[in-house]
Design a protein around this motif. Structure first.
Motif, PDB file in Angstrom:
ATOM      1  N   TYR A   1       3.823 -14.834  13.183  1.00 56.61           N
ATOM      2  CA  TYR A   1       4.648 -15.526  12.188  1.00 56.61           C
ATOM      3  C   TYR A   1       4.120 -16.940  11.960  1.00 56.61           C
ATOM      4  O   TYR A   1       4.146 -17.453  10.848  1.00 56.61           O
ATOM      5  CB  TYR A   1       6.096 -15.558  12.709  1.00 56.61           C
ATOM      6  CG  TYR A   1       7.136 -16.023  11.724  1.00 56.61           C
ATOM      7  CD1 TYR A   1       7.624 -15.173  10.735  1.00 56.61           C
ATOM      8  CD2 TYR A   1       7.660 -17.322  11.800  1.00 56.61           C
ATOM      9  CE1 TYR A   1       8.603 -15.592   9.842  1.00 56.61           C
ATOM     10  CE2 TYR A   1       8.637 -17.747  10.915  1.00 56.61           C
ATOM     11  CZ  TYR A   1       9.104 -16.890   9.946  1.00 56.61           C
ATOM     12  OH  TYR A   1      10.072 -17.315   9.066  1.00 56.61           O
TER      13      TYR A   1
ATOM     14  N   SER B   1       7.005 -12.388  15.461  1.00 52.80           N
ATOM     15  CA  SER B   1       8.139 -11.686  14.855  1.00 52.80           C
ATOM     16  C   SER B   1       8.037 -10.200  15.207  1.00 52.80           C
ATOM     17  O   SER B   1       6.986  -9.582  15.011  1.00 52.80           O
ATOM     18  CB  SER B   1       8.094 -11.894  13.340  1.00 52.80           C
ATOM     19  OG  SER B   1       8.924 -10.961  12.688  1.00 52.80           O
TER      20      SER B   1
ATOM     21  N   LYS C   1      15.874 -14.408   9.276  1.00 55.28           N
ATOM     22  CA  LYS C   1      15.042 -15.522   9.769  1.00 55.28           C
ATOM     23  C   LYS C   1      15.505 -15.931  11.166  1.00 55.28           C
ATOM     24  O   LYS C   1      16.678 -15.746  11.530  1.00 55.28           O
ATOM     25  CB  LYS C   1      15.119 -16.711   8.799  1.00 55.28           C
ATOM     26  CG  LYS C   1      16.512 -17.278   8.611  1.00 55.28           C
ATOM     27  CD  LYS C   1      16.472 -18.531   7.749  1.00 55.28           C
ATOM     28  CE  LYS C   1      17.861 -19.171   7.687  1.00 55.28           C
ATOM     29  NZ  LYS C   1      17.888 -20.396   6.928  1.00 55.28           N
TER      30      LYS C   1
ATOM     31  N   GLN D   1      19.506 -14.159   5.908  1.00 49.46           N
ATOM     32  CA  GLN D   1      19.426 -15.255   4.949  1.00 49.46           C
ATOM     33  C   GLN D   1      20.399 -14.972   3.808  1.00 49.46           C
ATOM     34  O   GLN D   1      20.428 -13.869   3.269  1.00 49.46           O
ATOM     35  CB  GLN D   1      18.007 -15.358   4.392  1.00 49.46           C
ATOM     36  CG  GLN D   1      17.278 -16.611   4.860  1.00 49.46           C
ATOM     37  CD  GLN D   1      15.849 -16.608   4.377  1.00 49.46           C
ATOM     38  OE1 GLN D   1      15.090 -15.755   4.774  1.00 49.46           O
ATOM     39  NE2 GLN D   1      15.493 -17.553   3.532  1.00 49.46           N
TER      40      GLN D   1
ATOM     41  N   GLN E   1      12.424 -11.499  -0.713  1.00 43.39           N
ATOM     42  CA  GLN E   1      11.771 -11.149   0.551  1.00 43.39           C
ATOM     43  C   GLN E   1      12.112  -9.725   0.967  1.00 43.39           C
ATOM     44  O   GLN E   1      13.242  -9.281   0.798  1.00 43.39           O
ATOM     45  CB  GLN E   1      12.227 -12.107   1.661  1.00 43.39           C
ATOM     46  CG  GLN E   1      11.660 -13.508   1.492  1.00 43.39           C
ATOM     47  CD  GLN E   1      12.074 -14.420   2.625  1.00 43.39           C
ATOM     48  OE1 GLN E   1      12.688 -13.983   3.590  1.00 43.39           O
ATOM     49  NE2 GLN E   1      11.746 -15.684   2.514  1.00 43.39           N
TER      50      GLN E   1
ATOM     51  N   VAL F   1      17.855 -13.567  15.418  1.00 38.04           N
ATOM     52  CA  VAL F   1      17.669 -13.749  13.971  1.00 38.04           C
ATOM     53  C   VAL F   1      19.016 -13.704  13.257  1.00 38.04           C
ATOM     54  O   VAL F   1      20.005 -13.178  13.784  1.00 38.04           O
ATOM     55  CB  VAL F   1      16.740 -12.673  13.358  1.00 38.04           C
ATOM     56  CG1 VAL F   1      15.319 -12.847  13.825  1.00 38.04           C
ATOM     57  CG2 VAL F   1      17.229 -11.268  13.651  1.00 38.04           C
TER      58      VAL F   1
END
Length: 353
Positions: free
Chosen positions: A329, A315, A299, A286, A294, A283
């Motif tokens: 997810y 996830s 992500k 972001q 969020q 991951v």
């Protein structure tokens, strides 16, 4: 004396006939068991044994792999002309159903799909039985969330009989980060009452050193699957080498194209051999405006390419102590939900109250 020798000869002949019959029955049973047809079936009608050998060297070991390929892909193989590629596809189409079928037929096929237990009842319940064969399951999360531990557990549980929610097959394990540990498999095997030596013998392991080598290993994997019953293919992690082999925005499109080709190969193996394909993914944080709204702004990497290639996306995140939380997810048939599991000394299990 001569009569005795004659009788002996007749007995020997009878033995040979019985053995031949047993071999042919075994071969027929093997053919019925296998969800695929070996590419050697195409020999004849202008297709030579030399052509078959070239196809096998390029990773085409089943009739299905020919039927699912484009003419351009086959014509790229050395000494296979456009006309020969067309001929191969036409002959393969006679053996592999490629047209429409009814939804009822698909429904019946779906009911026969094998699901491999994860080792945790809660996680199995979330996944409606376990990891599905014939499709790609992607597991992503930060470090220490249990991605590799799930892979190790599956490499053992896929060897369990179908009655114990296993896959009755061997496992292939492609390791890109050097995190594979056979001693973990021994501890998990002991938990299920399996022979440690047999379990290790039934796991084919390869360390991938770059993204090209990673793709090359799938050609070897295809040849192995055509010779023996495999239930699982693990790639841990599918994206790590792409992050190092391709850097910066300048190489992004090339990276995504290469990754898409690799994922297409994986899906091809899942379709041809009916195996469960499990890939792990890393991951990244972001940094766009959407991150502000969020709770967890991380992500999975790989973008839309990996998102569309994976059938089920899981996830993982850390819970208290040794517990971890798995969330659906993305899935075409499973509702968005969560389950808690634990990482134990003998693999993945249920969290203790």
């Amino acid at each position: 004396m001569a009569r005795g020798a004659q009788k002996e000869k007749e007995k020997q002949k009878e033995k040979e006939v019985v053995q031949d019959e047993e071999v042919s029955v075994e071969a027929e049973e093997q053919e019925q068991e296998n969800p695929f047809t070996l590419v050697t079936k195409l020999e004849g009608n202008g297709i030579t044994s030399a052509d078959i050998k070239k196809l096998q060297e390029a990773g085409f070991n089943t009739v299905e792999s020919i039927a699912y390929s484009t003419k351009k892909t086959l014509a790229a193989i050395k000494n296979i002309s456009d006309a020969k590629a067309e001929k191969l596809i036409a002959e393969a189409a006679k053996l592999v159903p490629m047209g429409f079928t009814t939804a009822m037929e698909i429904h019946k096929q779906r009911q026969e799909i094998i699901q491999v237990t994860t080792g945790s009842k809660e996680l199995d319940k979330l996944l409606d039985g376990g990891i599905e064969t014939g499709s790609i399951t992607e597991i992503f999360g930060e470090f220490r969330t249990g991605k590799t531990q799930i892979c190790h557990t599956l490499a053992v549980t896929c060897q369990l009989p179908l009655s114990s929610n296993g896959g009755e097959g061997k496992a292939l394990y492609i390791d890109t980060e050097g995190t594979f540990r056979p001693e973990r498999l021994l501890a998990i095997a002991e938990r299920y009452g399996l022979s440690g030596e047999d379990v290790l013998d039934n796991v084919a392991y390869a360390r991938a050193h770059n993204s090209e080598h990673q793709s090359q290993l799938l050609i070897q994997a295809s040849a192995m699957m055509s010779e023996s019953r495999f239930a699982l293919l693990v790639v841990d992690s599918a994206t790590a080498l792409y992050r190092t082999d391709f850097s910066g925005r300048g190489e992004l499109s090339e990276r995504q194209r290469h990754l898409a080709r690799f994922l297409r190969q994986l899906q091809g193996l899942a379709d041809e051999f009916g195996i469960a394909v499990v890939i792990t993914n890393q991951v990244v944080s972001q940094v766009d405006g959407g991150a502000m709204f969020q709770a967890d702004p991380k992500k999975p990497i790989g973008g839309n390419i990996i998102a569309h290639a994976s059938t089920t996306r899981l996830s993982l995140r850390k819970g208290r102590g040794e517990t971890r939380i798995c969330k659906i997810y993305d899935s075409p048939c499973l509702p968005e939900s969560e389950a808690t599991f634990a990482i134990n000394s003998d693999g993945i299990g249920d969290a203790k109250e």
